[in-house]
Design a protein around this motif. Sequence first.
Motif, PDB file in Angstrom:
ATOM      1  N   SER A  12     -11.323  -2.981  10.161  1.00 14.90           N
ATOM      2  CA  SER A  12     -11.542  -1.541   9.978  1.00 14.90           C
ATOM      3  C   SER A  12     -11.053  -1.109   8.598  1.00 14.90           C
ATOM      4  O   SER A  12     -10.360  -1.866   7.913  1.00 14.90           O
ATOM      5  CB  SER A  12     -10.743  -0.823  11.084  1.00 14.90           C
ATOM      6  N   ARG A  34      -7.004  -8.008  15.384  1.00 16.69           N
ATOM      7  CA  ARG A  34      -6.973  -8.290  16.828  1.00 16.69           C
ATOM      8  C   ARG A  34      -8.349  -8.177  17.459  1.00 16.69           C
ATOM      9  O   ARG A  34      -8.627  -8.812  18.463  1.00 16.69           O
ATOM     10  CB  ARG A  34      -6.001  -7.315  17.528  1.00 16.69           C
ATOM     11  N   THR A 186     -10.244   6.787   7.244  1.00 12.67           N
ATOM     12  CA  THR A 186     -10.508   5.520   7.944  1.00 12.67           C
ATOM     13  C   THR A 186     -10.267   5.818   9.433  1.00 12.67           C
ATOM     14  O   THR A 186     -10.241   6.985   9.823  1.00 12.67           O
ATOM     15  CB  THR A 186      -9.516   4.427   7.487  1.00 12.67           C
TER      16      THR A 186
HETATM   17  P1  NDP Z   1      -7.429   1.507  10.153  1.00 15.55           P
HETATM   18  O1  NDP Z   1      -6.857   1.982  11.436  1.00 15.55           O
HETATM   19  O2  NDP Z   1      -8.834   1.822   9.843  1.00 15.55           O
HETATM   20  O3  NDP Z   1      -7.193  -0.076  10.004  1.00 15.55           O
HETATM   21  C1  NDP Z   1      -5.983  -0.663  10.383  1.00 15.55           C
HETATM   22  C2  NDP Z   1      -6.162  -2.159  10.497  1.00 15.55           C
HETATM   23  O4  NDP Z   1      -4.895  -2.740  10.847  1.00 15.55           O
HETATM   24  C3  NDP Z   1      -7.167  -2.550  11.556  1.00 15.55           C
HETATM   25  O5  NDP Z   1      -8.017  -3.545  11.045  1.00 15.55           O
HETATM   26  C4  NDP Z   1      -6.309  -3.108  12.675  1.00 15.55           C
HETATM   27  O6  NDP Z   1      -6.994  -4.187  13.300  1.00 15.55           O
HETATM   28  C5  NDP Z   1      -5.120  -3.665  11.895  1.00 15.55           C
HETATM   29  N1  NDP Z   1      -3.928  -3.818  12.734  1.00 15.55           N
HETATM   30  C6  NDP Z   1      -3.182  -2.845  13.324  1.00 15.55           C
HETATM   31  N2  NDP Z   1      -2.210  -3.395  14.056  1.00 15.55           N
HETATM   32  C7  NDP Z   1      -2.353  -4.752  13.940  1.00 15.55           C
HETATM   33  C8  NDP Z   1      -1.653  -5.860  14.478  1.00 15.55           C
HETATM   34  N3  NDP Z   1      -0.598  -5.714  15.305  1.00 15.55           N
HETATM   35  N4  NDP Z   1      -2.057  -7.106  14.144  1.00 15.55           N
HETATM   36  C9  NDP Z   1      -3.121  -7.273  13.321  1.00 15.55           C
HETATM   37  N5  NDP Z   1      -3.826  -6.270  12.786  1.00 15.55           N
HETATM   38  C10 NDP Z   1      -3.441  -5.018  13.102  1.00 15.55           C
HETATM   39  O7  NDP Z   1      -6.485   2.133   9.023  1.00 15.55           O
HETATM   40  P2  NDP Z   1      -6.429   1.932   7.421  1.00 15.55           P
HETATM   41  O8  NDP Z   1      -7.488   1.030   6.943  1.00 15.55           O
HETATM   42  O9  NDP Z   1      -6.328   3.277   6.839  1.00 15.55           O
HETATM   43  O10 NDP Z   1      -5.002   1.237   7.297  1.00 15.55           O
HETATM   44  C11 NDP Z   1      -4.774   0.040   6.577  1.00 15.55           C
HETATM   45  C12 NDP Z   1      -3.395   0.114   5.958  1.00 15.55           C
HETATM   46  O11 NDP Z   1      -3.359   1.195   5.028  1.00 15.55           O
HETATM   47  C13 NDP Z   1      -2.260   0.383   6.942  1.00 15.55           C
HETATM   48  O12 NDP Z   1      -1.159  -0.428   6.564  1.00 15.55           O
HETATM   49  C14 NDP Z   1      -1.927   1.861   6.712  1.00 15.55           C
HETATM   50  O13 NDP Z   1      -0.598   2.168   7.005  1.00 15.55           O
HETATM   51  C15 NDP Z   1      -2.207   1.974   5.239  1.00 15.55           C
HETATM   52  N6  NDP Z   1      -2.457   3.314   4.707  1.00 15.55           N
HETATM   53  C16 NDP Z   1      -3.482   4.092   5.196  1.00 15.55           C
HETATM   54  C17 NDP Z   1      -3.714   5.327   4.615  1.00 15.55           C
HETATM   55  C18 NDP Z   1      -4.758   6.254   5.126  1.00 15.55           C
HETATM   56  O14 NDP Z   1      -4.664   7.476   4.876  1.00 15.55           O
HETATM   57  N7  NDP Z   1      -5.795   5.772   5.779  1.00 15.55           N
HETATM   58  C19 NDP Z   1      -2.945   5.800   3.471  1.00 15.55           C
HETATM   59  C20 NDP Z   1      -1.886   4.907   3.065  1.00 15.55           C
HETATM   60  C21 NDP Z   1      -1.690   3.710   3.654  1.00 15.55           C
HETATM   61  P3  NDP Z   1      -7.008  -4.474  14.887  1.00 15.55           P
HETATM   62  O15 NDP Z   1      -6.776  -3.168  15.580  1.00 15.55           O
HETATM   63  O16 NDP Z   1      -8.362  -5.060  15.136  1.00 15.55           O
HETATM   64  O17 NDP Z   1      -5.905  -5.455  15.081  1.00 15.55           O
END
Ligand code: NDP
Length: 251
Positions: A12, A34, A186
């Motif tokens: 994602s 996951r 996102t």
């Molecule tokens: P999304 O929710 O779109 O994506 C998050 C991703 O993290 C997913 O692919 C999910 O995959 C994965 N994930 C979550 N928990 C786990 C786990 N336990 N093991 C493996 N994978 C995991 O959010 P973003 O793309 O926005 O987030 C990505 C990063 O960016 C994060 O670290 C977030 O804190 C950071 N961030 C986001 C901002 C925003 O405004 N969007 C701003 C600043 C930082 P799955 O569920 O399939 O495991």
Amino acid sequence: MTNIAFITGATSGFGRAAARRFAQDGWSLVLSGRRMERLIELKEELNNVPVHIIQLDVRDDQAVKTAVTELPAEFAQIKVLINNAGLALAPQSAEKVDLKDWHTMIDTNITGLVNVTHALLPTLIKTGAGSSVINIGSIAGEWPYPGSHVYGASKAFVKQFSYNLRCDLLGTGVRVTDIAPGMAETEFTLVRTKGDQQASDNLYKTTTPLSAEDIAEQMFYVATLPDHININRLEVMPTRQAWSPFAVDRD
Ligand code: NDP
Ligand code: 8X3
């Protein structure tokens, strides 16, 4: 040598956009998350480059270790690790938060990130000059705001861990960057609000947030700079986001 990127949270948002951006330039990819069905879809989509997918929860250190040890030979020599998997939960005031949500953020954003880093550091050091660890922090790791509590603190960990890693990796050629995005559209807010699509839509509408592709472009930029350049921290906000004045409690 083949350019290979290992991306966590590729199902994602930023991680998936990064997979697409690196694939555009012919990188081989190790993609983890996951949700296996999403990884399968992404692998099918990115059929112009070699892709290895791994169903992985970054909180599970043994599973992380196994995933790295069992990388097929053609994917083993990782050049760039993108520690992107992460989440925020419970945007309400600290005293109202379920302790489990704090634990989940610590286990994912801190423990998960160090699990993957620890497993891949020997490989990255072997790759040497031009390799990178790109950690996804946040503006929340630098700037406090209500409802950020453990989330922001976990991203402050990401920032300091990135700086400290740089000290230990000096001389190895391995670069370390903390990319710290601001508001980006996102599934992040959907996860943070536990599925409240309306809250997510409301946050992003009537403004211009960053997109996942904006951050993927920054990741690609950092990873492909000349070997002798290390961006320590890259804080990126939408033009339409800024700080507010300090809050004051009055009689
Ligand atoms: P999304 O929710 O779109 O994506 C998050 C991703 O993290 C997913 O692919 C999910 O995959 C994965 N994930 C979550 N928990 C786990 C786990 N336990 N093991 C493996 N994978 C995991 O959010 P973003 O793309 O926005 O987030 C990505 C990063 O960016 C994060 O670290 C977030 O804190 C950071 N961030 C986001 C901002 C925003 O405004 N969007 C701003 C600043 C930082 P799955 O569920 O399939 O495991
Ligand atoms: C996510 C960005 O502004 O919600 O890390 O803290 S913000």
